[in-house]
Write a protein that holds these residues in place. Structure first.
Motif, short mmCIF file in Angstrom:
data_model
loop_
_atom_site.label_atom_id
_atom_site.label_comp_id
_atom_site.label_asym_id
_atom_site.label_seq_id
_atom_site.Cartn_x
_atom_site.Cartn_y
_atom_site.Cartn_z
N MET B 267 0.79 -1.10 -0.06
CA MET B 267 -0.07 -0.05 0.10
C MET B 267 0.81 1.37 0.06
SD MET B 267 -3.18 1.19 0.11
CE MET B 267 -3.69 3.07 0.89
N ALA B 268 1.98 1.17 0.76
CA ALA B 268 2.89 2.35 0.88
C ALA B 268 3.71 2.66 -0.35
CB ALA B 268 3.61 2.17 2.00
N ARG B 269 3.89 1.52 -0.83
CA ARG B 269 4.73 1.68 -2.34
C ARG B 269 3.71 2.14 -3.37
NH1 ARG B 269 7.36 -3.47 -1.55
NH2 ARG B 269 9.38 -2.60 -0.64
N ALA B 270 2.59 1.74 -3.27
CA ALA B 270 1.50 2.18 -4.25
C ALA B 270 1.13 3.79 -4.16
CB ALA B 270 -0.02 1.62 -4.14
N LYS B 271 1.28 4.27 -2.93
CA LYS B 271 1.08 5.53 -2.62
C LYS B 271 2.29 6.47 -3.13
CE LYS B 271 0.23 5.48 1.97
NZ LYS B 271 -0.16 6.12 3.34
N GLY B 272 3.51 5.75 -3.46
CA GLY B 272 4.53 6.37 -3.88
C GLY B 272 5.41 6.93 -2.99
N PRO B 274 8.76 7.50 -0.55
CA PRO B 274 10.12 6.93 -0.95
C PRO B 274 10.55 5.69 -0.16
CG PRO B 274 9.94 9.03 0.48
CD PRO B 274 8.66 8.67 -0.12
N ASP B 275 11.62 4.92 -0.88
CA ASP B 275 12.19 3.80 -0.21
C ASP B 275 12.55 3.83 1.27
OD1 ASP B 275 11.45 2.11 -2.21
OD2 ASP B 275 13.60 2.08 -3.17
N ASN B 276 13.21 5.06 1.25
CA ASN B 276 14.02 5.14 2.77
C ASN B 276 12.80 5.21 3.70
OD1 ASN B 276 16.43 5.34 1.93
ND2 ASN B 276 16.34 7.69 2.10
N LEU B 277 11.63 5.90 3.51
CA LEU B 277 10.48 5.81 4.41
C LEU B 277 10.00 4.83 4.75
CD1 LEU B 277 9.36 8.38 5.87
CD2 LEU B 277 7.47 8.11 4.43
N ILE B 278 9.73 3.87 3.55
CA ILE B 278 9.08 2.54 3.45
C ILE B 278 10.09 1.73 4.50
CG2 ILE B 278 8.59 0.54 2.20
CD1 ILE B 278 7.71 2.34 -0.06
N GLU B 279 11.19 1.68 4.13
CA GLU B 279 12.10 0.90 5.06
C GLU B 279 11.96 1.12 6.36
OE1 GLU B 279 16.01 1.10 3.52
OE2 GLU B 279 15.58 -0.21 1.99
N ARG B 280 12.11 2.55 6.95
CA ARG B 280 12.37 2.80 8.22
C ARG B 280 10.71 2.62 8.94
NH1 ARG B 280 12.91 8.14 8.91
NH2 ARG B 280 13.73 8.34 6.64
N ARG B 281 9.60 3.05 8.18
CA ARG B 281 8.74 3.17 8.99
C ARG B 281 7.67 2.13 9.00
NH1 ARG B 281 5.49 8.94 8.30
NH2 ARG B 281 7.57 9.58 9.18
#
Lengths: 443, 368
Positions: B267-272, B274-281
């Motif tokens: 879902m987070a990826r689909a929202k676009g 950034p990779d860093n944010l996805i990894e951390r959060r």
């Protein structure tokens, strides 16, 4: 997916195939070892002593020398039984002329030279005079000696000879004439040690063995007590496998039964087991093993017992508990209860078999842990007092500072076997983990 | 409006702190009881069936008669008188060491004192500063052990999380597969790699010292001293690092991979984002608790490994101390070391428990 389908799937994992090949090799080596060197024999050999007197001290393996292009000598034994002995009887005795011929072709000097003499059944000790002849015709008198029933002449430690030659005897006797200390070169060719022996009795026996100890020996080399390391390297295999396997089986099975019992009965039984697991978690295994080893005995079986006893309430219980909890309400267990199955039956026949497949990978990866544990204890000097094991070879090497003296083979060969065992089981275990663990399968 | 939000936030914080405090108190109590049982078990094992007492009696008898026989003042004494003297000396020694009391009484006495870290007096050994107290002997060695193992553990922890994260992003690549293939190498303990490292870097290529903590004599300048310790630490830390790094990367990469295929990450990826944010959060945050658990198990394993690693590298820490105590058969020091190891393990468990509680919102909000 059936259990056998899972096993045949192993073929798709190269690491599993390699791991299984290594394990098969180790098992074959163990079986071969146990058949060729029986247990009692191995213990007797490892005890050391006179039986190794014809082996060199700290000789490295032959292949290591040949691979690096060396031509280091192997041990040569020249026996009077093969020599052409001249006999001259005289009144009340006999005079023997024994030529011991040595064809020396190696690229390096021997590590030691000793003459073993045996004179059985003499009332008066025979007398022997030794003369050394070199290929270029020089003759060196090595003096004379009275010969006791079992005697040895340590030529290498003859101080007066060393002063005469200006070199250590086992180098000086085989060097080119006028060799300088430190830069001596081997003179290859036919040498002869002539023994002129006077026996004061006609019918008594006399034997002589000249030993030119080598600098290399066999596939594994020898240690500081002249023992062939092959004995320990070979016998270390069944010992390591047996210890690893028994410890892994012992801890896994007992832990599993305890976990299943806790889950099935619940309540205070479960609570007690959980608390004991927490206590067990802070008990340091190795220091306790060290303590037991120092205070009681270092027998490998006692160590195995302590490892299993301390492993019963290991951290694995928490994992098994999580896996077993959902089973409690399973329909097939209700069915078993309905036909009147007892507690023991339900735990042993219904709950445990259900999670066994998931445990196989853990079990396989556990084996090398215990193999290394045994080696660790041996390295600390708490190895089994009589059994030859890899860890004890490492311990000997460490206490004789093998690395400092550049006897690298002494450390490398047991370490290589340990590494092989560890890798074999770990590779198989990791592949099994991916097959049996559904979460990893999807990846 | 804003004050109301702030009010709830402050209330929430107070609730969190209260719950955390309660949780901490409960864990402390549980761990205290755990250590109590653990230490008592240690004492029982150490003196199973009175074997230690027998060993010590033999030792005392041997020493006393040696002393009396060796003393020229007693040379002319008749043998009966001399034996009586030996017996008197032995009795005195037994009383000094309190061997005349029944074991069960002594065991509770030991337990009481062990819990207060009053570990008694060593029989043979003494600390470098000359103290005979087991506590002093052990505390003197503790910093060396903590320095070595702390450094190695932190390096392994941060490197493996960082590498695992980047590998999970490049799942299936050459690098990923080679790291996975290397994971079985962790079957060998650190001391095993230590032997090879010593062979390579101290003997074949003599660039680093083969053991010890500082050169002899130690450098006077504190900066040089630190650098020298660093130089001596390099090989043992590297050995621990090598034996742990691949397995840690492997297990954490697996966690990350499992969690990066969760729906909320997609879902987070689909929202676009950034990779860093996805990894951390989205990936790191929910996987932290299992990471902490596996880190805990690794730490516990490492404490045990410490003994042999220190022995191989001749590092003057707790492990070497235990090894020397074995050589001297100094029972108080051996029991003291085991007790300290138990305490260290318990502290490790406690710290990680607290960390777990801070990270896992269920403990903060759920109460229990």
């Amino acid at each position: 997916m059936g259990r056998f389908a899972a096993l045949s799937e192993l073929r798709n994992y190269p690491s599993a195939v390699v791991g299984m090949a290594i394990i098969a090799f180790l098992i074959a080596l163990s079986v071969y070892t146990v058949i060729t060197i029986p247990y009692a024999d191995a213990l007797d050999k490892w005890r050391g002593g006179e039986q190794w007197r014809l082996h060199p001290v700290n000789a490295s393996p032959v292949w290591a020398d040949r691979l690096t292009g060396g031509r280091a000598p192997e041990t040569q034994v020249v026996s009077s039984r093969d020599a052409a002995i001249e006999r001259q009887p005289f009144e009340g005795g006999e005079r023997l002329h024994i030529p011991l011929q040595v064809n020396y072709q190696a690229g390096d000097f021997p590590s030691e030279m000793t003459l073993f003499l045996s004179a059985e059944g003499h009332e008066r000790e025979p007398f022997a005079r030794l003369v050394w002849r070199t290929p270029d015709g020089r003759e060196l008198a090595l003096g004379g000696t009275r010969v006791a029933t079992q005697d040895r002449v340590s030529i290498s430690q003859d101080r007066s000879l060393e002063q005469r030659l200006g070199l250590v005897p086992h180098i000086g006797l085989l060097a080119t004439p006028d060799s300088e200390p430190g830069a001596a070169e081997v003179l290859t060719g036919d040498y002869e040690l002539t023994l002129d022996v006077i026996l004061f009795q006609e019918d008594a026996g006399f034997e002589a063995d000249l030993v030119l100890y080598g600098r290399v020996h066999g596939l594994a080399g020898t240690d500081h007590q002249r023992r062939d390391l092959m004995v320990a390297l070979m016998w270390g295999t069944p010992v390591a496998l047996a210890f690893g396997l028994l410890a892994a089986v012992g801890t896994t099975i007992t832990t599993l039964i305890i976990a299943a019992t806790g889950v099935w009965f619940g309540g205070w039984v479960d609570a007690t087991i959980q608390r004991l697991t927490e206590v067990n978690m802070i008990l340091p295994l190795l220091p306790i093993l060290v303590m037991v080893g120092t205070l009681y005995s270092t027998s490998i079986w006692l160590m195995l017992g302590v490892v299993v006893a301390l492993g019963i309430f290991s951290a694995g219980i928490k994992m098994y508990r999580a896996m077993l909890l959902p089973l409690r309400q399973a329909a097939y267990i209700e069915a078993a209860l309905a036909y009147g199955a007892g507690n023991t039956r339900i735990i042993l026949r219904y709950m445990i078999p259900r999670i066994l497949p998931v445990l196989i990978p853990t079990f396989v990866t556990l084996i090398p842990t215990f193999v290394f544990l045994e080696a660790s204890l041996a390295v600390l000097g708490l190895g089994d007092p009589v059994l030859p094991t890899w860890g004890k070879v490492l311990n000997d090497a460490q206490s004789e500072s093998a690395l400092y003296s550049q006897y690298y083979y002494w450390v490398l060969s047991p370490a290589f076997l340990l590494m092989l065992t560890g890798l074999g089981f770990a590779m198989l275990g990791f592949a099994l983990d991916r097959i049996f663990n559904p979460r990893l399968r999807a990846l | 409006m804003t004050t109301a939000t702030e009010g709830t936030r402050a209330q929430g914080l107070r609730r969190d702190v209260r719950r955390l405090g309660l949780f901490t108190a409960k864990r402390l109590l549980a761990l205290f009881l755990t250590i109590l049982v653990g230490v008592y078990l240690t004492i029982l094992i150490a003196n199973m069936g009175g074997r230690v007492d027998d060993l010590r009696m033999v030792q005392i008898q041997g020493e006393v008669s040696e002393m009396v026989r060796g003393d020229p003042a007693f040379q002319d004494m008749p043998s009966e008188e001399r034996n009586a003297l030996v017996q008197r000396q032995v009795d005195l020694e037994v009383e000094r060491l309190r061997l005349d009391q029944p074991f069960i009484v002594r065991s509770f006495d030991y337990l009481h004192r062990a819990m207060l870290l009053d570990l008694g007096r060593a029989e043979q050994m003494h600390s470098d500063s000359g103290s005979r107290d087991v506590y002093d002997i052990i505390v003197e060695r503790l910093p060396a052990t903590l320095l070595l193992f702390g450094t190695a553990n932190f390096l392994v922890f941060f490197f493996s999380v960082y590498i695992a994260l980047s590998l999970s992003r490049r799942y299936g690549s050459m690098l990923d597969r080679s790291v996975i293939a290397l994971a079985p190498s962790s079957a060998a303990p650190a001391w095993f790699y230590g032997i090879f490292l010593i062979l390579l870097f101290a003997f074949v290529l003599p660039v680093l010292p083969s053991g010890g903590m500082v050169q002899a004599p130690p450098p006077e300048n504190p900066l040089h001293y630190a650098l020298d310790v660093l130089r001596h630490m390099l090989l043992p830390v590297l050995a621990m690092f090598l034996s742990q790094i691949f397995i840690s990367i492997y297990s954490w990469r697996t966690f990350f991979l499992i969690h990066s295929s969760e729906d909320y990450v997609e879902m987070a990826r689909a929202k676009g984002l950034p990779d860093n944010l996805i990894e951390r959060r989205y990936i790191l945050r929910p996987t932290l608790s299992p990471i902490i658990t596996s880190f805990l198990l690794m730490l516990i394993g490492l404490w045990s490994g410490a003994i042999i690693l220190e022995q191989v590298f001749n590092w003057p820490g707790l492990g070497t101390l235990l090894f020397q105590a074995i050589g001297h058969r100094d029972t108080p020091v051996i029991i003291g070391s085991v007790v300290i190891f138990a305490y260290l393990l318990a502290i490790t468990v406690f710290l990680l428990d607290i960390l777990y509680a801070v990270l896992d919102p269920r403990i903060r909000i759920g109460g229990d």
